[in-house]
Design a protein around this motif. Sequence first.
Motif, PDB file in Angstrom:
ATOM      1  N   THR A 132       1.783 -11.876   2.775  1.00 60.29           N
ATOM      2  CA  THR A 132       1.959 -10.368   2.580  1.00 60.29           C
ATOM      3  C   THR A 132       1.689 -10.070   1.147  1.00 60.29           C
ATOM      4  O   THR A 132       2.072 -10.791   0.129  1.00 60.29           O
ATOM      5  CB  THR A 132       3.669 -10.100   2.758  1.00 60.29           C
ATOM      6  N   ARG A 133       1.078  -8.920   0.762  1.00 57.74           N
ATOM      7  CA  ARG A 133       0.519  -8.657  -0.415  1.00 57.74           C
ATOM      8  C   ARG A 133       1.866  -8.072  -1.310  1.00 57.74           C
ATOM      9  O   ARG A 133       2.490  -6.943  -0.845  1.00 57.74           O
ATOM     10  CB  ARG A 133      -0.337  -7.457  -0.366  1.00 57.74           C
ATOM     11  N   ARG A 134       2.014  -8.351  -2.426  1.00 58.83           N
ATOM     12  CA  ARG A 134       3.089  -8.003  -3.509  1.00 58.83           C
ATOM     13  C   ARG A 134       2.006  -7.186  -4.592  1.00 58.83           C
ATOM     14  O   ARG A 134       1.469  -7.905  -5.324  1.00 58.83           O
ATOM     15  CB  ARG A 134       3.928  -9.076  -4.124  1.00 58.83           C
ATOM     16  N   ALA A 157       1.832 -13.163  -1.783  1.00 61.22           N
ATOM     17  CA  ALA A 157       0.486 -13.367  -2.509  1.00 61.22           C
ATOM     18  C   ALA A 157       0.275 -12.237  -3.320  1.00 61.22           C
ATOM     19  O   ALA A 157       0.719 -10.960  -3.150  1.00 61.22           O
ATOM     20  CB  ALA A 157      -0.649 -13.226  -1.200  1.00 61.22           C
ATOM     21  N   GLY A 158      -0.401 -12.297  -4.396  1.00 65.42           N
ATOM     22  CA  GLY A 158      -0.758 -11.251  -5.147  1.00 65.42           C
ATOM     23  C   GLY A 158      -1.898 -10.269  -4.762  1.00 65.42           C
ATOM     24  O   GLY A 158      -2.272 -10.598  -3.431  1.00 65.42           O
ATOM     25  N   ASP A 159      -2.438  -9.626  -5.649  1.00 68.33           N
ATOM     26  CA  ASP A 159      -3.620  -8.408  -5.026  1.00 68.33           C
ATOM     27  C   ASP A 159      -4.726  -9.314  -4.601  1.00 68.33           C
ATOM     28  O   ASP A 159      -5.685  -8.959  -3.762  1.00 68.33           O
ATOM     29  CB  ASP A 159      -3.827  -7.700  -6.325  1.00 68.33           C
ATOM     30  N   LEU A 182       5.865   6.364   2.759  1.00 66.10           N
ATOM     31  CA  LEU A 182       4.871   5.621   3.176  1.00 66.10           C
ATOM     32  C   LEU A 182       4.668   4.375   2.713  1.00 66.10           C
ATOM     33  O   LEU A 182       4.101   3.217   3.210  1.00 66.10           O
ATOM     34  CB  LEU A 182       3.463   6.322   3.489  1.00 66.10           C
ATOM     35  N   ARG A 183       4.375   4.393   1.238  1.00 69.40           N
ATOM     36  CA  ARG A 183       4.140   3.316   0.456  1.00 69.40           C
ATOM     37  C   ARG A 183       5.270   2.011   0.490  1.00 69.40           C
ATOM     38  O   ARG A 183       4.986   0.935   0.429  1.00 69.40           O
ATOM     39  CB  ARG A 183       4.074   3.646  -1.005  1.00 69.40           C
ATOM     40  N   VAL A 184       6.412   2.441   0.909  1.00 68.35           N
ATOM     41  CA  VAL A 184       7.747   1.572   1.077  1.00 68.35           C
ATOM     42  C   VAL A 184       7.341   0.935   2.394  1.00 68.35           C
ATOM     43  O   VAL A 184       7.422  -0.361   2.595  1.00 68.35           O
ATOM     44  CB  VAL A 184       8.903   2.108   0.885  1.00 68.35           C
ATOM     45  N   LYS A 185       7.089   1.586   3.759  1.00 67.13           N
ATOM     46  CA  LYS A 185       7.258   0.890   4.703  1.00 67.13           C
ATOM     47  C   LYS A 185       6.017   0.894   5.883  1.00 67.13           C
ATOM     48  O   LYS A 185       5.971   0.596   6.706  1.00 67.13           O
ATOM     49  CB  LYS A 185       8.345   1.619   5.647  1.00 67.13           C
ATOM     50  N   ASN A 186       4.793   1.472   5.286  1.00 63.76           N
ATOM     51  CA  ASN A 186       3.655   1.349   6.023  1.00 63.76           C
ATOM     52  C   ASN A 186       2.600   1.002   5.297  1.00 63.76           C
ATOM     53  O   ASN A 186       1.501   1.211   5.535  1.00 63.76           O
ATOM     54  CB  ASN A 186       3.398   2.861   6.345  1.00 63.76           C
ATOM     55  N   ARG A 187       2.819  -0.209   4.405  1.00 64.35           N
ATOM     56  CA  ARG A 187       1.507  -0.763   3.723  1.00 64.35           C
ATOM     57  C   ARG A 187       0.989  -1.958   4.549  1.00 64.35           C
ATOM     58  O   ARG A 187       1.823  -2.495   5.406  1.00 64.35           O
ATOM     59  CB  ARG A 187       2.320  -1.434   2.467  1.00 64.35           C
ATOM     60  N   ASP A 188      -0.137  -1.972   4.533  1.00 61.12           N
ATOM     61  CA  ASP A 188      -0.827  -3.235   5.020  1.00 61.12           C
ATOM     62  C   ASP A 188      -0.120  -4.398   4.858  1.00 61.12           C
ATOM     63  O   ASP A 188       0.166  -4.861   3.733  1.00 61.12           O
ATOM     64  CB  ASP A 188      -2.181  -3.300   4.671  1.00 61.12           C
ATOM     65  N   THR A 189       0.298  -5.319   5.916  1.00 61.29           N
ATOM     66  CA  THR A 189       0.741  -6.752   5.862  1.00 61.29           C
ATOM     67  C   THR A 189       2.213  -6.760   5.280  1.00 61.29           C
ATOM     68  O   THR A 189       2.776  -7.883   5.228  1.00 61.29           O
ATOM     69  CB  THR A 189      -0.093  -7.756   4.828  1.00 61.29           C
ATOM     70  N   CYS A 190       2.906  -5.694   5.350  1.00 61.55           N
ATOM     71  CA  CYS A 190       4.227  -5.844   4.823  1.00 61.55           C
ATOM     72  C   CYS A 190       5.155  -6.121   5.945  1.00 61.55           C
ATOM     73  O   CYS A 190       6.511  -6.245   5.659  1.00 61.55           O
ATOM     74  CB  CYS A 190       4.539  -4.281   4.188  1.00 61.55           C
TER      75      CYS A 190
END
Length: 252
Positions: A85-87, A244-246, A143-151
């Motif tokens: 999961t991307r942080r 994981a990072g970016d 959306l950026r809180v709960k609809n990010r790819d891999t979250c």
Amino acid sequence: MKRARVAYSGAIYEAIEAEGRLKLNDGRIVEEHEVVWLPPVTPRTVFALGLNYAGHAKELAFNAPTEPLVFLKGPNTFVGHRAQTRRPADVTYMHYECELAVVIGRQARNVKQENAYEYVAGYTVANDYAIRDYLENYYRPNLRVKNRDTCTPIGPWLVDAKDVPDPMNLTLRTFVNGKLTQEGSTKDMIFDIPFLIEYLSSFMTLNKGDIILTGTPEGAVDTAVGDEVVTEIEGIGRLVNTIAGDEPFLKA
């Protein structure tokens, strides 16, 4: 029965647990580490509950809600067991959320609480990460809180509803790098599974493959790149995920 979806040798298979191994739907037996785990169901409409445990609401300095706080999630958010999961590099606080996921088994409309479990196919484990930096407020996650790819890792198993006699009395635990950081019980939900199915089906149709993420208990803490986060629910499964990072996600 515990069911899974995996990729193996260039193809996707349905599988079941077989004494600590996986039996693919073509009959082959493989080891769990030999496959790529996929979400055990292909999500359709996904409903997520905010502040559905009083303890979690309290730790965020909010009053417990008097009606369900529901938002929707896109299918792009879901990854399988042992995925990354991307942080994002610009965030300062990203925490896990161990949740019981309820998978709808057939079309449901105007269902009464006493009949609600008849519409459940099974249960799985979800870890619905949240980035506090991106929150506008806790009642309406953007959306950026709960609809990010891999979250949202989910899995590894879909456990048949008939094999979970009391889904409202299961222990939830989260471990970060082997340390227990969160522990709670589904019995502490403010709005239980039958209530949620009645509530949602009272104004919209639920369909086979829809998922209800039922919220997380208190104990959410920040995670860092490299952390291994294990979310587990009694009788349902143990879901492993790595932060994981970016870099791994950047296109060449």
